[in-house]
Design an enzyme around this catalytic site. Structure first.
Site, PDB file in Angstrom:
ATOM      1  N   SER A   1      44.743  53.692  97.086  1.00  0.00           N
ATOM      2  CA  SER A   1      43.928  53.695  98.315  1.00  0.00           C
ATOM      3  C   SER A   1      42.715  52.802  98.094  1.00  0.00           C
ATOM      4  O   SER A   1      42.241  52.665  96.956  1.00  0.00           O
ATOM      5  CB  SER A   1      43.450  55.116  98.623  1.00  0.00           C
TER       6      SER A   1
ATOM      7  N   TYR B   1      39.901  62.707  95.205  1.00  0.00           N
ATOM      8  CA  TYR B   1      40.916  61.763  95.712  1.00  0.00           C
ATOM      9  C   TYR B   1      40.662  60.356  95.150  1.00  0.00           C
ATOM     10  O   TYR B   1      41.585  59.683  94.683  1.00  0.00           O
ATOM     11  CB  TYR B   1      40.850  61.763  97.237  1.00  0.00           C
TER      12      TYR B   1
HETATM   13  N1  LIG Z   1      46.718  57.505 105.837  1.00  0.00           N
HETATM   14  C1  LIG Z   1      45.825  56.760 105.229  1.00  0.00           C
HETATM   15  O1  LIG Z   1      44.849  56.282 105.834  1.00  0.00           O
HETATM   16  C2  LIG Z   1      45.966  56.431 103.765  1.00  0.00           C
HETATM   17  C3  LIG Z   1      45.038  55.559 103.198  1.00  0.00           C
HETATM   18  C4  LIG Z   1      45.137  55.238 101.858  1.00  0.00           C
HETATM   19  C5  LIG Z   1      46.147  55.771 101.096  1.00  0.00           C
HETATM   20  N2  LIG Z   1      47.040  56.629 101.644  1.00  0.00           N
HETATM   21  C6  LIG Z   1      48.079  57.182 100.770  1.00  0.00           C
HETATM   22  O2  LIG Z   1      49.358  56.938 101.318  1.00  0.00           O
HETATM   23  C7  LIG Z   1      50.261  57.963 100.906  1.00  0.00           C
HETATM   24  C8  LIG Z   1      50.956  58.543 102.121  1.00  0.00           C
HETATM   25  O3  LIG Z   1      49.972  59.106 102.969  1.00  0.00           O
HETATM   26  P1  LIG Z   1      50.204  59.495 104.503  1.00  0.00           P
HETATM   27  O4  LIG Z   1      49.011  59.026 105.245  1.00  0.00           O
HETATM   28  O5  LIG Z   1      51.567  59.096 104.940  1.00  0.00           O
HETATM   29  O6  LIG Z   1      50.056  61.073 104.382  1.00  0.00           O
HETATM   30  P2  LIG Z   1      51.007  62.285 104.796  1.00  0.00           P
HETATM   31  O7  LIG Z   1      50.215  63.499 104.530  1.00  0.00           O
HETATM   32  O8  LIG Z   1      51.574  62.052 106.153  1.00  0.00           O
HETATM   33  O9  LIG Z   1      52.198  62.132 103.749  1.00  0.00           O
HETATM   34  C9  LIG Z   1      52.089  62.530 102.406  1.00  0.00           C
HETATM   35  C10 LIG Z   1      53.450  62.959 101.952  1.00  0.00           C
HETATM   36  O10 LIG Z   1      53.364  63.428 100.591  1.00  0.00           O
HETATM   37  C11 LIG Z   1      54.109  64.631 100.489  1.00  0.00           C
HETATM   38  N3  LIG Z   1      53.647  65.460  99.387  1.00  0.00           N
HETATM   39  C12 LIG Z   1      52.470  66.123  99.276  1.00  0.00           C
HETATM   40  N4  LIG Z   1      52.444  66.814  98.135  1.00  0.00           N
HETATM   41  C13 LIG Z   1      53.622  66.593  97.498  1.00  0.00           C
HETATM   42  C14 LIG Z   1      54.190  67.038  96.273  1.00  0.00           C
HETATM   43  N5  LIG Z   1      53.529  67.870  95.464  1.00  0.00           N
HETATM   44  N6  LIG Z   1      55.428  66.600  95.939  1.00  0.00           N
HETATM   45  C15 LIG Z   1      56.115  65.768  96.746  1.00  0.00           C
HETATM   46  N7  LIG Z   1      55.626  65.317  97.919  1.00  0.00           N
HETATM   47  C16 LIG Z   1      54.394  65.729  98.287  1.00  0.00           C
HETATM   48  C17 LIG Z   1      53.901  65.307 101.832  1.00  0.00           C
HETATM   49  O11 LIG Z   1      54.886  66.288 102.073  1.00  0.00           O
HETATM   50  C18 LIG Z   1      54.001  64.121 102.777  1.00  0.00           C
HETATM   51  O12 LIG Z   1      55.341  63.847 103.103  1.00  0.00           O
HETATM   52  C19 LIG Z   1      49.411  58.973 100.124  1.00  0.00           C
HETATM   53  O13 LIG Z   1      49.527  58.733  98.749  1.00  0.00           O
HETATM   54  C20 LIG Z   1      48.007  58.674 100.591  1.00  0.00           C
HETATM   55  O14 LIG Z   1      47.043  59.051  99.648  1.00  0.00           O
HETATM   56  C21 LIG Z   1      46.971  56.969 102.963  1.00  0.00           C
END
Ligand SMILES: NC(=O)c1ccc[n+]([C@@H]2O[C@H](COP(=O)([O-])OP(=O)(O)OC[C@H]3O[C@@H](n4cnc5c(N)ncnc54)[C@H](O)[C@@H]3O)[C@@H](O)[C@H]2O)c1
Length: 241
Positions: free
Chosen positions: A138, A151
């Site tokens: 991120s 985080y």
């Molecule tokens: N949305 C944003 O703005 C953003 C920004 C930077 C980074 N990210 C990163 O992108 C990735 C996806 O995020 P997103 O926005 O799609 O979030 P989201 O919450 O929609 O998806 C996260 C996924 O991870 C799964 N998960 C959580 N804990 C788990 C575990 N213990 N084992 C297996 N799966 C698990 C959840 O079930 C979900 O499907 C993450 O790593 C997040 O940190 C997101």
């Protein structure tokens, strides 16, 4: 046919990454932690591209679950050629109010999960003398963010991990890169207050929030032959944030 494994792919960014890799011709295994219905929807989206797709319930922070998941993928689809460590959570709060439990949980899933899955994937990739590992970090891991010390630490850890593993396994034909999203519209960010969202938007030169497709396109590029000379890098996909 090559095989991709995407963690946390039942929804959000992971789902679109899985779909894009299916569109590129990969058989796709998706790992989900709880919502089976959503996971089955993702595999249906992948199968539309004529590839095989399976869903496996696993907690990426649990070593036994991860070992079992890789064994299942091997039996059903074959060894993993592309691993996308996407599963991640937030448990935000100012440091003085951040419980040890919330700190550990975020580190365990985001950072230790990436370690466990990468370690499991690398063994077969070394034998195959090829492989792609793409870790979703991120922009917060690069810049820090008030209220996200746990985080940010987990995501900064992923960056150090990525660069180190890239150096260890480059000679084996394995590339290891990270993608650092900015503010992407998913369930993770939907719940933020409007004032917080407006403040983020002001910091984005391209004037819009990112979409899961913006991240999935970058991941598909890193997985492709076109990215074969790129390793140990952090690609920021932030609209210039
Ligand atoms: N949305 C944003 O703005 C953003 C920004 C930077 C980074 N990210 C990163 O992108 C990735 C996806 O995020 P997103 O926005 O799609 O979030 P989201 O919450 O929609 O998806 C996260 C996924 O991870 C799964 N998960 C959580 N804990 C788990 C575990 N213990 N084992 C297996 N799966 C698990 C959840 O079930 C979900 O499907 C993450 O790593 C997040 O940190 C997101």
């Amino acid at each position: 046919m090559s095989v991709a494994l995407v963690t946390g792919a039942s929804r959000g960014i992971g789902r679109v990454i899985a779909e894009n890799l299916a569109a590129a011709g990969y058989d796709v295994a998706i790992c989900y932690s709880g919502n089976e219905e959503a996971a089955l929807e993702t595999i249906e989206l992948c199968k539309k591209y004529g590839v095989q797709s399976i869903a496996i319930k696993a907690d990426v922070s649990n070593a036994d679950d991860v070992a079992e998941m890789f064994a299942q993928v091997k039996t059903s689809l074959g060894t993993v050629d592309v691993l996308v460590n996407n599963a991640g959570i937030t448990k935000d709060g100012l440091l003085i109010r951040m419980s040890e439990e919330d700190f550990d949980k975020v580190i365990d899933i985001n950072l230790k999960g990436t370690y466990l899955c990468t370690k499991a994937a690398v063994k077969d990739m070394m034998r195959a003398k090829k492989g792609r590992i793409i870790n979703i970090t991120s922009i917060v891991g690069v810049q820090g963010n008030a209220g996200q010390a746990n985080y940010a630490a987990s995501k900064a850890g992923i960056i150090g991990f990525t660069k180190s593993v890239a150096r260890e396994y480059g000679s084996k034909g394995i590339t290891v890169n990270a993608v650092a999203p900015g503010f992407i519209q998913t369930a993770m960010t939907d719940g933020l207050p409007d004032a917080v969202k407006e403040n983020y938007l002001k910091q984005i030169p391209l004037g819009r929030f990112g979409t899961p497709e913006d991240i999935a396109n970058t991941v598909a590029f890193l997985a492709s032959e076109k990215a074969s000379y790129i390793t140990g890098q952090v690609i920021e996909v932030t609209g210039g944030m």
